[in-house]
Scaffold this active site. Structure first.
Site, mmCIF file in Angstrom:
data_model
loop_
_atom_site.group_PDB
_atom_site.id
_atom_site.type_symbol
_atom_site.label_atom_id
_atom_site.label_comp_id
_atom_site.label_asym_id
_atom_site.label_seq_id
_atom_site.Cartn_x
_atom_site.Cartn_y
_atom_site.Cartn_z
ATOM 1 N N GLU A 1 22.959 45.429 63.651
ATOM 2 C CA GLU A 1 23.794 45.016 64.787
ATOM 3 C C GLU A 1 23.075 44.034 65.716
ATOM 4 O OE1 GLU A 1 26.921 45.659 65.550
ATOM 5 O OE2 GLU A 1 27.362 47.015 63.887
ATOM 6 N N GLU B 1 26.315 39.461 71.677
ATOM 7 C CA GLU B 1 27.045 39.057 70.481
ATOM 8 C C GLU B 1 27.057 37.526 70.355
ATOM 9 O OE1 GLU B 1 30.935 40.802 68.124
ATOM 10 O OE2 GLU B 1 30.699 41.130 70.279
ATOM 11 N N ASN C 1 34.524 51.718 76.445
ATOM 12 C CA ASN C 1 33.185 52.160 76.062
ATOM 13 C C ASN C 1 32.173 51.897 77.167
ATOM 14 O OD1 ASN C 1 33.683 53.291 73.512
ATOM 15 N ND2 ASN C 1 33.606 51.296 72.514
#
Length: 251
Positions: A110, A119, A160
């Site tokens: 990740e 990201e 989240n």
């Protein structure tokens, strides 16, 4: 008169003798106290050395050498390792080496080997707003804040961020960037996501299913990403000298 004089002389001599003895006795007593004090200090020092610290017991699940083997060449490797060990204290990741290997395989993929905490598509702007909105929990998001992937587990979606923030005692909804900028928060949110989704309960494949199954599992459009996940896992197993006893690796 002579008798009286003799008595006075005798009394004087006895007093001098006693005066000469008392200080010596006092010195002996002081010496004994010093020795007892030294023994107590020595015993205390031994106890401090022998008592295992919480950090050392947590570190036994993953040594610094093993961490450096899995993630070689990190400029801040010791800081990243120490923050990881702190974040898993009191959790199953802090005691289970097979689970730790799984976890490191997943976060290794990740975060591109712990080198990326933001990201890539957000940096390019292609997914900057893709994870905005109230989500499944209906949270009201602050204006101008975005919830793309950050941290070693690439935490995404406002729901989240809100839930992870509550769990670690931080307002991540209003300050999402700290998930990327703080090594400690990157680990804490990653461990939170891992635990709340029970990722360590099954096989490596089942962990992938819980993390990104919709895109990667069962021939999904991102199925090719599994090769990277598995490679990172195999590296962790090799460096930690562990067999893969957690079932299939591909979902």
């Amino acid at each position: 008169m002579k008798s009286l004089l003799l008595l006075l002389v005798c009394a004087l001599l006895c007093h001098v003798a006693l005066a000469a003895v008392v200080p010596e006795a006092a010195n002996v007593a002081a010496s004994d106290l010093d020795k007892r004090s030294q023994r107590k200090s020595t015993n205390k020092a031994k106890q401090l050395v022998q008592a295992p610290s919480s950090s050392s017991s947590s570190a036994s699940v993953l040594t610094s050498a093993e961490f450096n083997c899995i993630f070689p060449g990190l400029a801040n490797g010791q800081q990243v390792y120490s923050a990881l060990i702190s974040s898993v204290k009191g959790k199953s990741l802090g005691t289970s080496r097979p689970e730790m290997a799984m976890f490191l395989g997943q976060v290794g993929h990740e975060s591109n080997g712990l080198t990326a905490t933001t990201e890539y598509c957000a940096l390019s702007g292609s997914c900057l707003t893709s994870f905005d909105g109230p989500g499944w929990c209906g949270v009201k998001t602050p204006k101008g804040k975005h919830y793309y992937g950050r941290g070693y587990m690439q935490l995404s979606w406002a729901c989240n961020y809100q839930a992870a923030g509550k769990a670690i005692g931080m307002d991540l909804l209003n300050n999402p960037d700290i998930v990327a900028s703080s090594v400690s928060v990157s680990w804490q949110t990653s461990v939170w996501f891992w635990n709340v989704n029970n990722c360590g309960a099954g096989s490596y494949a089942s962990a992938t299913q819980k993390i990104n199954g919709a895109l990667e599992c069962n021939g999904g459009p991102g199925a090719s990403n599994q090769a990277s996940r598995i490679a990172h896992y195999n590296t962790a197993l090799k460096c930690m000298k562990l067999p893969n006893n957690r079932g299939p690796t591909r979902c």
